[in-house]
Design a protein around this motif. Structure first.
Motif, short mmCIF file in Angstrom:
data_model
loop_
_atom_site.label_atom_id
_atom_site.label_comp_id
_atom_site.label_asym_id
_atom_site.label_seq_id
_atom_site.Cartn_x
_atom_site.Cartn_y
_atom_site.Cartn_z
N MET A 1 62.93 -10.45 14.71
CA MET A 1 62.57 -9.64 15.97
C MET A 1 64.35 -8.68 16.11
O MET A 1 63.25 -7.61 16.89
CB MET A 1 62.20 -10.20 16.67
CG MET A 1 60.67 -10.84 16.51
SD MET A 1 59.63 -11.36 17.74
CE MET A 1 59.05 -13.30 17.44
N ALA A 2 64.57 -9.87 17.11
CA ALA A 2 65.81 -8.62 16.94
C ALA A 2 66.55 -7.93 16.60
O ALA A 2 66.60 -6.71 16.89
CB ALA A 2 67.12 -9.29 18.19
N GLU A 3 66.20 -8.05 15.38
CA GLU A 3 66.44 -6.75 14.34
C GLU A 3 65.97 -6.05 13.47
O GLU A 3 66.38 -4.49 14.00
CB GLU A 3 67.06 -7.99 12.67
CG GLU A 3 67.84 -7.08 11.83
CD GLU A 3 69.41 -6.32 11.65
OE1 GLU A 3 69.15 -4.84 11.31
OE2 GLU A 3 69.86 -6.83 12.50
N LEU A 4 64.77 -5.87 14.28
CA LEU A 4 64.08 -5.10 14.15
C LEU A 4 63.55 -3.57 14.78
O LEU A 4 64.26 -2.96 15.24
CB LEU A 4 61.60 -5.35 14.01
CG LEU A 4 61.26 -4.26 14.31
CD1 LEU A 4 61.05 -3.59 13.44
CD2 LEU A 4 59.61 -5.23 15.01
N ARG A 5 64.67 -3.80 16.80
CA ARG A 5 64.72 -3.57 17.94
C ARG A 5 66.07 -2.84 17.53
O ARG A 5 65.90 -1.88 17.99
CB ARG A 5 64.64 -4.66 19.21
CG ARG A 5 65.51 -4.09 20.30
CD ARG A 5 65.42 -4.63 21.71
NE ARG A 5 65.82 -4.38 22.40
CZ ARG A 5 66.51 -3.94 23.12
NH1 ARG A 5 67.68 -3.26 22.45
NH2 ARG A 5 66.79 -2.85 24.02
N ALA A 6 66.32 -3.40 16.73
CA ALA A 6 68.11 -2.80 16.31
C ALA A 6 68.15 -1.41 15.18
O ALA A 6 68.03 -0.78 15.96
CB ALA A 6 69.47 -3.68 15.66
N VAL A 7 66.91 -1.51 14.78
CA VAL A 7 66.72 -0.67 13.44
C VAL A 7 66.20 0.02 14.60
O VAL A 7 65.99 1.55 14.10
CB VAL A 7 65.77 -1.49 12.30
CG1 VAL A 7 65.34 -0.38 11.18
CG2 VAL A 7 66.91 -2.62 11.08
N VAL A 8 64.89 -0.21 14.89
CA VAL A 8 64.12 0.69 15.71
C VAL A 8 64.85 2.22 16.59
O VAL A 8 64.88 3.16 16.41
CB VAL A 8 62.63 0.15 16.18
CG1 VAL A 8 61.66 1.26 17.09
CG2 VAL A 8 61.63 -0.55 14.68
N MET A 9 65.64 1.28 16.98
CA MET A 9 66.10 2.16 18.57
C MET A 9 67.35 2.50 17.88
O MET A 9 68.11 3.51 19.35
CB MET A 9 66.40 0.81 19.28
CG MET A 9 65.00 0.20 20.27
SD MET A 9 65.04 -0.49 21.75
CE MET A 9 65.95 -0.15 22.60
N ARG A 10 67.89 2.18 17.16
CA ARG A 10 69.20 2.92 17.12
C ARG A 10 69.39 4.59 16.71
O ARG A 10 70.04 5.12 17.39
CB ARG A 10 69.97 2.24 15.54
CG ARG A 10 71.15 3.26 14.54
CD ARG A 10 71.28 2.30 13.41
NE ARG A 10 73.20 2.24 13.63
CZ ARG A 10 73.95 2.22 12.72
NH1 ARG A 10 73.16 0.79 12.31
NH2 ARG A 10 74.95 2.53 12.31
N GLN A 26 71.47 -8.33 21.82
CA GLN A 26 71.65 -9.40 22.84
C GLN A 26 70.38 -9.18 23.93
O GLN A 26 70.39 -9.94 24.23
CB GLN A 26 73.08 -9.35 22.60
CG GLN A 26 73.28 -10.57 23.47
CD GLN A 26 73.06 -11.95 23.41
OE1 GLN A 26 73.28 -12.51 22.47
NE2 GLN A 26 72.21 -12.74 24.14
N ARG A 27 70.38 -7.96 23.96
CA ARG A 27 69.43 -7.65 25.41
C ARG A 27 67.60 -7.93 24.89
O ARG A 27 67.49 -8.22 25.41
CB ARG A 27 68.96 -6.16 25.38
CG ARG A 27 70.59 -5.33 25.92
CD ARG A 27 70.96 -4.33 26.53
NE ARG A 27 69.84 -4.06 27.91
CZ ARG A 27 69.20 -3.22 28.61
NH1 ARG A 27 69.64 -2.24 28.24
NH2 ARG A 27 68.09 -3.38 29.31
N PHE A 28 67.33 -8.37 23.40
CA PHE A 28 66.42 -8.13 23.11
C PHE A 28 66.56 -10.24 23.35
O PHE A 28 65.35 -10.76 23.87
CB PHE A 28 66.07 -7.62 21.85
CG PHE A 28 65.08 -9.01 21.68
CD1 PHE A 28 63.71 -8.80 21.34
CD2 PHE A 28 64.57 -9.63 20.23
CE1 PHE A 28 62.47 -8.68 21.43
CE2 PHE A 28 63.97 -10.55 20.45
CZ PHE A 28 62.17 -10.21 20.14
N LEU A 29 67.25 -10.66 22.63
CA LEU A 29 67.19 -12.25 22.84
C LEU A 29 67.27 -12.59 24.25
O LEU A 29 66.71 -14.07 24.66
CB LEU A 29 68.31 -12.70 22.14
CG LEU A 29 68.16 -12.91 20.50
CD1 LEU A 29 70.15 -12.78 19.94
CD2 LEU A 29 67.41 -13.40 19.75
N ASP A 30 68.18 -12.26 24.92
CA ASP A 30 67.71 -12.57 26.81
C ASP A 30 66.79 -12.12 26.57
O ASP A 30 66.41 -13.28 28.30
CB ASP A 30 69.20 -11.44 27.60
CG ASP A 30 70.57 -11.96 27.30
OD1 ASP A 30 70.38 -12.67 25.81
OD2 ASP A 30 71.79 -10.53 26.98
#
Length: 133
Positions: A1-10, A26-30
């Motif tokens: 899920m954190a990886e998806l966030r990174a890909v989508v928001m990049r 990390q912002r997602f995980l937090d």
């Protein structure tokens, strides 16, 4: 899920000069709360996620990410419509969310009745006073 966030928001974060490969994950995980999060599945494949956090006076839509190849096919609109429809008519709490400045996702939210609440150099905060019909 954190990886998806990174890909989508990049792309948006890079455009704003704010992309940090560690921080974006990390912002997602937090902030991750499994009890608020739903995985979006299309044809048996996990393609995204959305979180809905209910507060005393607001319903927050957070962490709404779709894999790039699932975008532009009505999936996001269907998921958002479903989330908005789940709120009973008697519930007067507004739906709120934020997107990055210049994000194309803003058009999706505006089509579903979200209006500008406030903004700064990085974030745009949107609000829908009642569940759009």
């Amino acid at each position: 899920m954190a990886e998806l966030r990174a890909v989508v928001m990049r792309p948006d974060l890079e455009r704003l000069g704010r992309y940090d490969p560690v921080r974006v994950r990390q912002r997602f995980l937090d902030a991750f709360a499994p009890e608020n999060t739903r995985v979006i599945v299309v044809d048996g494949e996990d393609v995204g996620l959305i979180a809905v956090r209910v507060e005393l006076d607001t319903i927050w839509i957070e962490h709404f990410y779709l894999a790039p190849d699932s975008q532009g096919h009505g999936v996001g609109s269907a998921v958002l419509s479903d989330i908005l429809a789940q709120s009973p008519a008697s519930d007067q709490r507004p739906f709120c969310l934020n997107v990055l400045q210049g994000s194309q996702a803003r058009r999706l939210y505006e089509r579903h009745g979200f209006l500008l609440e406030s903004e700064d150099a990085v974030d745009v905060f949107l609000k829908a006073e009642t569940a759009p019909g």
